[in-house]
Design an enzyme around this catalytic site. Sequence first.
Site, PDB file in Angstrom:
ATOM      1  N   PRO A 157      -6.141   7.398  12.686  1.00 18.40           N
ATOM      2  CG  PRO A 157      -7.148   5.405  12.621  1.00 18.40           C
ATOM      3  CD  PRO A 157      -7.568   6.860  12.554  1.00 18.40           C
ATOM      4  CG  ASN A 158      -1.636   3.949  12.425  1.00 24.11           C
ATOM      5  OD1 ASN A 158      -1.064   3.793  13.573  1.00 24.11           O
ATOM      6  ND2 ASN A 158      -2.494   3.338  12.093  1.00 24.11           N
ATOM      7  NE  ARG A 211       0.504   4.776   8.262  1.00 22.53           N
ATOM      8  CZ  ARG A 211      -0.690   4.855   7.981  1.00 22.53           C
ATOM      9  NH1 ARG A 211      -1.320   6.057   7.807  1.00 22.53           N
ATOM     10  NH2 ARG A 211      -1.454   4.047   7.765  1.00 22.53           N
ATOM     11  CE1 TYR A 220      -1.077   6.387   3.438  1.00 18.31           C
ATOM     12  CE2 TYR A 220       0.428   4.855   4.571  1.00 18.31           C
ATOM     13  CZ  TYR A 220      -0.528   5.085   3.899  1.00 18.31           C
ATOM     14  OH  TYR A 220      -1.456   4.154   4.090  1.00 18.31           O
ATOM     15  CG  ASN A 242      -6.559  10.461   5.680  1.00 14.56           C
ATOM     16  OD1 ASN A 242      -7.155   9.262   5.798  1.00 14.56           O
ATOM     17  ND2 ASN A 242      -5.388  10.613   5.293  1.00 14.56           N
ATOM     18  CB  ALA A 297      -7.143   1.563   8.818  1.00 12.49           C
ATOM     19  CG  HIS A 326     -10.693   1.059   4.233  1.00 13.67           C
ATOM     20  ND1 HIS A 326     -11.037   1.585   3.479  1.00 13.67           N
ATOM     21  CD2 HIS A 326      -9.381   1.378   4.858  1.00 13.67           C
ATOM     22  CE1 HIS A 326      -9.980   2.471   3.017  1.00 13.67           C
ATOM     23  NE2 HIS A 326      -8.924   2.208   3.767  1.00 13.67           N
ATOM     24  CG  ASP A 373     -24.371   5.059  12.206  1.00 10.12           C
ATOM     25  OD1 ASP A 373     -24.682   4.931  10.672  1.00 10.12           O
ATOM     26  OD2 ASP A 373     -24.571   4.216  12.914  1.00 10.12           O
ATOM     27  CD  GLU A 421     -13.923   8.460   1.947  1.00 14.15           C
ATOM     28  OE1 GLU A 421     -15.058   8.444   1.706  1.00 14.15           O
ATOM     29  OE2 GLU A 421     -13.115   7.605   1.914  1.00 14.15           O
ATOM     30  CG  HIS A 439      -8.322   8.052   1.476  1.00 17.37           C
ATOM     31  ND1 HIS A 439      -8.225   7.431   2.683  1.00 17.37           N
ATOM     32  CD2 HIS A 439      -9.820   7.975   1.103  1.00 17.37           C
ATOM     33  CE1 HIS A 439      -9.719   7.355   3.038  1.00 17.37           C
ATOM     34  NE2 HIS A 439     -10.439   7.363   1.996  1.00 17.37           N
ATOM     35  CB  SER A 493      -2.303   6.110  -0.860  1.00 16.17           C
ATOM     36  OG  SER A 493      -3.504   5.790   0.040  1.00 16.17           O
ATOM     37  NE  ARG A 516      -2.001   1.844   0.023  1.00 15.25           N
ATOM     38  CZ  ARG A 516      -1.960   1.933   1.153  1.00 15.25           C
ATOM     39  NH1 ARG A 516      -2.675   3.159   1.413  1.00 15.25           N
ATOM     40  NH2 ARG A 516      -1.145   1.381   1.852  1.00 15.25           N
ATOM     41  NE  ARG A 562      -4.228  -0.230   2.268  1.00 19.94           N
ATOM     42  CZ  ARG A 562      -4.138  -0.217   3.739  1.00 19.94           C
ATOM     43  NH1 ARG A 562      -4.671   0.562   4.286  1.00 19.94           N
ATOM     44  NH2 ARG A 562      -3.096  -0.712   4.251  1.00 19.94           N
TER      45      ARG A 562
END
Length: 138
Positions: free
Chosen positions: A9-10, A17, A22, A71, A74, A77, A84, A95, A97, A99, A104, A108
């Site tokens: 998302p985002n 953004r 970012y 990635n 959100a 978290h 699963d 995984e 990220h 940032s 932060r 997070r």
Amino acid sequence: MKFLIINGPNLNLLGKREPEIYGNQGFELYLETLRQQFGQATIDYFQSNVEGEIINKLHEVGFAYTGIVLNAGAYTHTSIAIADAIKAITTPVVEVHLSNVFARESYRHESFLTPVCKGCISGFGLKSYQLALQSFLP
Ligand code: DQA
């Protein structure tokens, strides 16, 4: 070698953004750079703002691809469902990220995904994706 990068998302708004966090570059352009850097590999890309669509994509490729770079934004978290799904498939997931999530907000600092991923790369901007892809190579 077949890899899939999934952005959650985002992350479709990358470049627009919160650029101070970012960066200014959109993902599509960077993807071209990655494809040049990893010329021997196929790198597919999927972005969704919808948790279930990310899960469906993990199921779809998760028994056939060499590796998945995720990635989850959100959902990292919050999502036991994505954790699963990662547990359910056989393709290893790294995984990432942009940032440094540990520098932060405290919410997070927790990831439901890290324990079920091969590893986690956080804080290197777009380079996090390159490092994640590299981790699959011998
Ligand atoms: C992010 C970090 C997350 O905490 C955040 O919700 C994002 C982006 C990153 O790439 O730094 O959407 O995953």
